[in-house]
Design a protein around this motif. Structure first.
Motif, PDB file in Angstrom:
ATOM      1  N   ILE A   1      15.371   0.789 -11.898  1.00  0.00           N
ATOM      2  CA  ILE A   1      14.913   0.945 -10.508  1.00  0.00           C
ATOM      3  C   ILE A   1      13.523   1.570 -10.490  1.00  0.00           C
ATOM      4  O   ILE A   1      12.617   1.112  -9.777  1.00  0.00           O
ATOM      5  N   TRP A   2      13.307   2.596 -11.313  1.00  0.00           N
ATOM      6  CA  TRP A   2      11.984   3.251 -11.354  1.00  0.00           C
ATOM      7  C   TRP A   2      10.884   2.240 -11.698  1.00  0.00           C
ATOM      8  O   TRP A   2       9.794   2.262 -11.120  1.00  0.00           O
ATOM      9  N   LEU A   3      11.188   1.335 -12.671  1.00  0.00           N
ATOM     10  CA  LEU A   3      10.182   0.333 -13.046  1.00  0.00           C
ATOM     11  C   LEU A   3       9.814  -0.534 -11.856  1.00  0.00           C
ATOM     12  O   LEU A   3       8.636  -0.816 -11.612  1.00  0.00           O
ATOM     13  N   ASN A   4      10.836  -0.954 -11.089  1.00  0.00           N
ATOM     14  CA  ASN A   4      10.564  -1.805  -9.923  1.00  0.00           C
ATOM     15  C   ASN A   4       9.911  -1.044  -8.790  1.00  0.00           C
ATOM     16  O   ASN A   4       9.111  -1.606  -8.038  1.00  0.00           O
ATOM     17  N   VAL A   5      10.248   0.227  -8.674  1.00  0.00           N
ATOM     18  CA  VAL A   5       9.579   1.052  -7.652  1.00  0.00           C
ATOM     19  C   VAL A   5       8.086   1.083  -7.987  1.00  0.00           C
ATOM     20  O   VAL A   5       7.227   0.886  -7.119  1.00  0.00           O
TER      21      VAL A   5
ATOM     22  N   ASP B   1       0.838  -1.203   0.000  1.00  0.00           N
ATOM     23  CA  ASP B   1       0.000   0.000   0.000  1.00  0.00           C
ATOM     24  C   ASP B   1       0.873   1.253   0.000  1.00  0.00           C
ATOM     25  O   ASP B   1       0.513   2.271  -0.598  1.00  0.00           O
ATOM     26  N   VAL B   2       1.992   1.158   0.712  1.00  0.00           N
ATOM     27  CA  VAL B   2       2.896   2.319   0.809  1.00  0.00           C
ATOM     28  C   VAL B   2       4.336   1.855   0.587  1.00  0.00           C
ATOM     29  O   VAL B   2       4.740   0.826   1.137  1.00  0.00           O
ATOM     30  N   ALA B   3       5.068   2.577  -0.244  1.00  0.00           N
ATOM     31  CA  ALA B   3       6.504   2.288  -0.417  1.00  0.00           C
ATOM     32  C   ALA B   3       7.307   3.527  -0.064  1.00  0.00           C
ATOM     33  O   ALA B   3       6.908   4.658  -0.371  1.00  0.00           O
ATOM     34  N   LEU B   4       8.433   3.285   0.603  1.00  0.00           N
ATOM     35  CA  LEU B   4       9.396   4.365   0.887  1.00  0.00           C
ATOM     36  C   LEU B   4      10.580   4.150  -0.038  1.00  0.00           C
ATOM     37  O   LEU B   4      11.038   3.011  -0.182  1.00  0.00           O
ATOM     38  N   CYS B   5      11.076   5.218  -0.641  1.00  0.00           N
ATOM     39  CA  CYS B   5      12.290   5.101  -1.450  1.00  0.00           C
ATOM     40  C   CYS B   5      13.111   6.354  -1.157  1.00  0.00           C
ATOM     41  O   CYS B   5      12.913   7.410  -1.758  1.00  0.00           O
ATOM     42  N   ILE B   6      13.976   6.216  -0.170  1.00  0.00           N
ATOM     43  CA  ILE B   6      14.621   7.401   0.394  1.00  0.00           C
ATOM     44  C   ILE B   6      16.096   7.440   0.021  1.00  0.00           C
ATOM     45  O   ILE B   6      16.895   6.625   0.496  1.00  0.00           O
ATOM     46  N   ASN B   7      16.404   8.354  -0.872  1.00  0.00           N
ATOM     47  CA  ASN B   7      17.777   8.528  -1.379  1.00  0.00           C
ATOM     48  C   ASN B   7      18.398   7.218  -1.853  1.00  0.00           C
ATOM     49  O   ASN B   7      19.468   6.812  -1.400  1.00  0.00           O
TER      50      ASN B   7
END
Ligand SMILES: C[S@@+](CC[C@H](N)C(=O)[O-])C[C@H]1O[C@@H](n2cnc3c(N)ncnc32)[C@H](O)[C@@H]1O
Length: 257
Positions: A124-128, A105-111
């Motif tokens: 990486i963007w595709l997998n995010v 439901d929520v993903a964090l992608c921090i630096n």
């Protein structure tokens, strides 16, 4: 950077890496996470590092995954957070074609999307995108190119205030190896302690979010003290402070190609 390169960094994480968690003085990420908690069940921390954000996620969500391509980072995260019963940690490379991450439901992608390689960043963007349920949210933090350039200006100002001639002040502030600004203009790649690191314009993140099928719910700065940029910054160096971009994004059902 490759997973191997994070080995030494994991061992001295505090000394090597700007911790967004520790320097987010206004607790902006915590506020965003608290707001997202309502009726949300699952969360994932993509590129979790040593896991600074995991206790927060564990408190607000029923199930939490954390992943990182550095085995050392995951080992450290496991050691520090073994008491969190709703947490699963795995080594996984976000550049892989099918990393084992359940959409949350929520993903964090921090630096994390910091690679100078555009093809790695695209993977990486595709997998995010795949890691977030449709209608779910992505909390994205990325280094600001505007802030990096502005910080260099403050260093020039510091040199001038110290009585340096302006040309010396300039070359002291800006990277002399990149005199023509080719690296910066080619893609926002800035040397951070010897590591070429992707930095983003706000508008660039707007376009990326749109292309990967995310709606922008908010875009703001997380500001940090000057000590994150310079050792012993002078007392007169105050606001505006340096910052990263913090975007809250909602996943749409389709991508915009
Ligand atoms: C600057 S640290 C941030 C760690 C954490 N998100 C935090 O804010 O404390 C970047 C992390 O991203 C991870 N990372 C970079 N590229 C990755 C990839 N392709 N797959 C998985 N993890 C990656 C690194 O191993 C490192 O732990």
């Amino acid at each position: 950077m490759e997973a191997e390169d994070w080995k030494g960094i994991a061992a001295n994480y505090e000394g090597n890496i700007l911790s967004v968690y520790d320097n987010d003085e206004d607790s902006k990420i915590e506020s965003v996470i608290k707001e997202l908690e309502v009726k949300k069940e699952t969360a994932v921390d993509l590129g979790c590092g040593t896991g600074k954000f995991l206790p927060l996620l564990s408190k607000h969500f029923k199930k939490v995954q954390g992943c990182d391509y550095s085995e050392e980072m995951i080992e450290m995260a496991k050691k520090s957070h073994q008491h969190l019963e709703n947490l699963n940690l795995d080594v996984c490379d976000l550049r892989a074609s099918a990393p084992k991450i359940k959409p949350s439901d929520v993903a964090l992608c921090i630096n994390v999307i910091l690679s100078p390689s555009i093809s790695d960043r695209e993977k990486i963007w595709l997998n995010v995108r795949k890691s977030v349920q449709t209608g779910g949210h992505l909390v994205l933090v990325a280094p600001s190119l505007e802030s990096a350039l502005y910080s260099k200006y403050r260093l020039v100002e510091w040199n001038i205030r110290n009585g340096d001639a302006s040309s010396r002040a300039l070359s002291g502030g800006f990277e002399t190896k990149d005199e023509e600004g080719k690296i910066i203009s080619r893609g926002g790649i800035i040397d951070c302690g010897g590591v070429p690191t992707k930095h983003y314009l706000e508008e660039e993140l707007v376009c990326l979010a749109h292309r990967f099928g995310f709606k922008i719910k908010s875009a703001e700065k997380i500001t940090y003290p000057w000590s994150t940029e310079f050792s012993n910054p002078p007392k007169w160096m105050k606001s505006p402070f340096p910052w990263d971009w913090l975007f809250l994004l909602e996943k749409q059902s389709v991508r915009n190609r």
